[in-house]
Design an enzyme around this catalytic site. Structure first.
Site, mmCIF file in Angstrom:
data_model
loop_
_atom_site.group_PDB
_atom_site.id
_atom_site.type_symbol
_atom_site.label_atom_id
_atom_site.label_comp_id
_atom_site.label_asym_id
_atom_site.label_seq_id
_atom_site.Cartn_x
_atom_site.Cartn_y
_atom_site.Cartn_z
ATOM 1 N N GLU A 1 0.842 -1.205 0.000
ATOM 2 C CA GLU A 1 0.000 0.000 0.000
ATOM 3 C C GLU A 1 0.871 1.246 0.000
ATOM 4 O O GLU A 1 2.012 1.214 0.487
ATOM 5 C CB GLU A 1 -0.891 -0.041 1.255
ATOM 6 C CG GLU A 1 -1.822 1.159 1.368
ATOM 7 C CD GLU A 1 -2.923 0.978 2.413
ATOM 8 O OE1 GLU A 1 -2.833 0.035 3.224
ATOM 9 O OE2 GLU A 1 -3.873 1.792 2.404
ATOM 10 N N ASN B 1 -12.417 -1.337 -0.676
ATOM 11 C CA ASN B 1 -11.664 -1.896 0.449
ATOM 12 C C ASN B 1 -12.361 -1.483 1.744
ATOM 13 O O ASN B 1 -12.710 -0.301 1.915
ATOM 14 C CB ASN B 1 -10.232 -1.340 0.452
ATOM 15 C CG ASN B 1 -9.487 -1.693 1.731
ATOM 16 O OD1 ASN B 1 -9.066 -2.829 1.914
ATOM 17 N ND2 ASN B 1 -9.350 -0.736 2.652
ATOM 18 N N GLU B 2 -12.572 -2.424 2.624
ATOM 19 C CA GLU B 2 -13.203 -2.146 3.920
ATOM 20 C C GLU B 2 -14.310 -1.102 3.765
ATOM 21 O O GLU B 2 -14.318 -0.057 4.427
ATOM 22 C CB GLU B 2 -12.151 -1.714 4.959
ATOM 23 C CG GLU B 2 -11.137 -2.821 5.218
ATOM 24 C CD GLU B 2 -10.265 -2.649 6.467
ATOM 25 O OE1 GLU B 2 -10.288 -1.568 7.079
ATOM 26 O OE2 GLU B 2 -9.563 -3.623 6.807
ATOM 27 N N TYR C 1 -6.712 -9.084 11.498
ATOM 28 C CA TYR C 1 -5.412 -8.772 12.115
ATOM 29 C C TYR C 1 -5.350 -9.384 13.512
ATOM 30 O O TYR C 1 -6.352 -9.395 14.238
ATOM 31 C CB TYR C 1 -5.230 -7.251 12.204
ATOM 32 C CG TYR C 1 -4.936 -6.621 10.852
ATOM 33 C CD1 TYR C 1 -3.662 -6.667 10.318
ATOM 34 C CD2 TYR C 1 -5.946 -6.008 10.105
ATOM 35 C CE1 TYR C 1 -3.373 -6.109 9.071
ATOM 36 C CE2 TYR C 1 -5.668 -5.448 8.857
ATOM 37 C CZ TYR C 1 -4.374 -5.504 8.354
ATOM 38 O OH TYR C 1 -4.089 -4.959 7.130
ATOM 39 N N GLU D 1 -6.092 -9.211 3.670
ATOM 40 C CA GLU D 1 -5.225 -8.553 4.670
ATOM 41 C C GLU D 1 -5.176 -9.434 5.901
ATOM 42 O O GLU D 1 -6.224 -9.784 6.451
ATOM 43 C CB GLU D 1 -5.751 -7.167 5.045
ATOM 44 C CG GLU D 1 -5.598 -6.156 3.930
ATOM 45 C CD GLU D 1 -6.020 -4.734 4.320
ATOM 46 O OE1 GLU D 1 -5.912 -4.376 5.507
ATOM 47 O OE2 GLU D 1 -6.460 -4.009 3.411
ATOM 48 N N GLN E 1 1.980 -6.133 5.680
ATOM 49 C CA GLN E 1 2.195 -5.837 4.288
ATOM 50 C C GLN E 1 3.605 -6.275 3.942
ATOM 51 O O GLN E 1 4.390 -6.585 4.829
ATOM 52 C CB GLN E 1 1.994 -4.362 4.024
ATOM 53 C CG GLN E 1 0.572 -3.890 4.366
ATOM 54 C CD GLN E 1 0.258 -2.483 3.848
ATOM 55 O OE1 GLN E 1 1.070 -1.850 3.182
ATOM 56 N NE2 GLN E 1 -0.918 -2.009 4.177
#
Ligand code: AHR
Length: 512
Positions: free
Chosen positions: A43, A192-193, A261, A316, A365
């Site tokens: 990103e 995204n999200e 996450y 992710e 990432q």
């Protein structure tokens, strides 16, 4: 008296009753582990792109090709990275791709409002990203701007990168940029999200947006074969997934993405390197939540799609701690320890074991951000423990997943427990079986008895990633403090394979 009794019971279960056994059906595999499970994410955030992948072509100190750092490419090739997601993350829903094409000195200077309000000179844009993927032999995965962009912008991006030369002014611009032939980008994320930084949308609103984007990015019957990925949930919100599966016509949907996450507490994440066993345990517990996220989503998806046409894409994942002190502009820059090696090993095992539905995943990432595989400091570069796990596990890419039954001891901390051992196995096209094993227990070795059902395998070798302390990591002064070593703790005894795993270690066995 009661306490003594309790201690005896715990001792008995931990040391006498409890044991680790794995049964692997060597000839019963039916799903291929899609190599895209070993994908990465890059990103425009901190020093992932600028100061990471891209150092600018006028940089004389760091060898590069058109500004793309060559030592990074060499290191990443060893991971066999199959797919790379770009440009975000949250950044994707602020990104206007036309700002990043054409002569660099004419590119628009914009503000990265997602990450630190830094000036974005757009010197790394579509052409640079697609060249990077070609240099890495990775497939590109582009995330289009749904939150702050338009359907037309997304449709034109597809035309710019994929349509035949001469089809429109967009392909003329591509040709003027020095690139005649299309790149044929297959993977496209639609937003995204979208439930958060991507627009705080309700699922109903997102679905109506998605249908428009997915329709106009392609021709009517998607003859281009785009693989369109809808934004799924970032928690165990399976109702969101259910709405996508129910309300998006199947001809418009190839994949659903989820994010997870391993964070102890979003408002108190803790240091990446200075942590207690309690913090370690809680991180591992969060990492294991991936199993629930995936099985919950699979259950819903199976209800609408028993043929498993729609892929689950974990685009992710990784550990998230406080940024390193004094990391200033390097937003979300964190060190990477044996704790992260545990997260990587156990998460990849979960993905392998769900090969029937999980067909892509992207570590968050790749460089200098969150659970990175590479950290850079000017011309120096280090490989993290996560890098080594990804490298050890790449033997599973495109191999046949082998079903396994696992009985494991528990890692008990306070009143809480997690599985001490986790595992996955595959058979490659040469008939070689690989088993990846993780012992997450912070203090106790694990003896595992493995039954390779119906097989005549006799020869075992392996590699191990382990260290003295959970907090151990590689630094620019000691870049090889944590590296894989040959593993000698596995042997065949009668028909069983017996393996001794040290505390917090990752092992990959090769059996022929
Ligand atoms: O990976 C960092 C950020 O985490 C991404 O931009 C966003 O999608 C997620 O919340």
């Amino acid at each position: 008296m009661r306490i003594v009794f309790l201690c005896v019971v715990i001792f008995f279960f931990e040391n006498v009753v409890a044991q680790n056994t794995i049964t692997i059906a060597v000839d019963k595999g039916k799903d291929i582990i899609n190599r895209n499970i070993y994908g990465h994410f890059a990103e425009h955030l901190g020093h992932c792109i600028y100061g990471g992948f891209y150092v600018g072509k006028n940089n004389k100190a760091i060898p590069n090709k058109n500004g793309i750092r060559l030592d990074i490419i060499e290191a990443l090739k060893k991971l066999k990275i199959p797919v790379l997601r770009w440009p975000g993350g949250c950044f994707a829903d602020n990104y206007h791709w036309k700002d990043g094409i054409g002569p660099k000195n004419k590119r628009k200077q914009t503000e990265n409002v997602s990450w630190g309000n830094v000036r974005e000179d757009n010197s790394f844009g579509t052409n640079e990203f697609l060249q990077l993927c070609e240099m890495m032999n990775a497939e590109p995965y582009l995330a289009v701007n749904v939150g702050g962009g338009t359907v037309q912008e997304a449709a034109e991006w597809v035309q710019y990168v994929n349509h035949a030369n001469g089809s429109s002014y967009l392909t003329d611009i591509r040709q003027q940029s020095g690139r005649t032939k299309p790149w044929h980008v297959k993977y496209w994320g639609v937003g995204n999200e979208s439930w958060d930084c991507g627009g705080h949308m309700t699922v109903e609103y997102y679905i109506s947006q998605y249908k428009k984007f997915a329709t106009f990015m392609t021709s009517y019957s998607n003859t281009e074969g785009l693989f369109r990925i809808a934004v799924g949930p970032g928690t165990e919100d399976f109702k969101w997934t259910e709405a996508l599966m129910r309300d998006i016509p199947s001809k418009l949907l190839e994949g659903i993405s989820i994010h997870h996450y391993s964070v102890i507490n979003w408002s108190k994440k803790g240091s990446a390197t200075l942590f207690s066993e309690e913090e370690y345990f809680n991180t591992i517990k969060q990492a294991y939540r991936m199993e629930k996220m995936i099985s919950g989503n699979c259950e819903v998806m199976d209800k609408y799609d028993s043929g498993k046409k729609v892929a689950l894409v974990v685009d992710e994942w990784g550990g998230w701690y406080d940024s390193e002190p004094n990391s200033k502009g390097a937003i979300l820059y964190q060190q990477n320890t044996m704790r992260d090696a545990m997260i990587a090993g156990l998460t990849l095992n979960i993905f392998n074991n769900h090969a029937d539905r999980v067909r892509m995943a992207n570590l968050a990432q790749c460089i200098n951000v969150l659970q990175a595989v590479i950290l850079t400091k000017e011309e120096k570069m280090i490989l993290t423990p996560t890098y080594h796990v990804m490298e050890m596990y790449n033997v599973h890419q495109d191999a046949m997943q082998l079903p396994l039954q696992l009985q494991t001891e528990k890692y008990i901390f306070g009143k809480d427990t997690v599985d001490a051992v986790n595992a996955s196995a595959s058979k490659d096209k040469n008939g070689i079986v690989h088993i990846s094993l993780v012992n997450v227990h912070a203090t106790k070795q694990q003896v595992i008895k493995i039954n390779l059902e119906g097989s005549t395998y006799k020869n075992v070798t392996g590699r191990i990633l382990q260290s003295e302390r959970l907090q151990d990591h590689n630094t620019f002064d000691k870049p090889e403090a944590v590296v894989p070593k040959p593993f000698t703790g596995a042997k065949f005894a009668a028909n069983l394979l017996e393996v001794v795993l040290p505390p917090f270690s990752v092992v990959v066995l090769k059996i022929i």
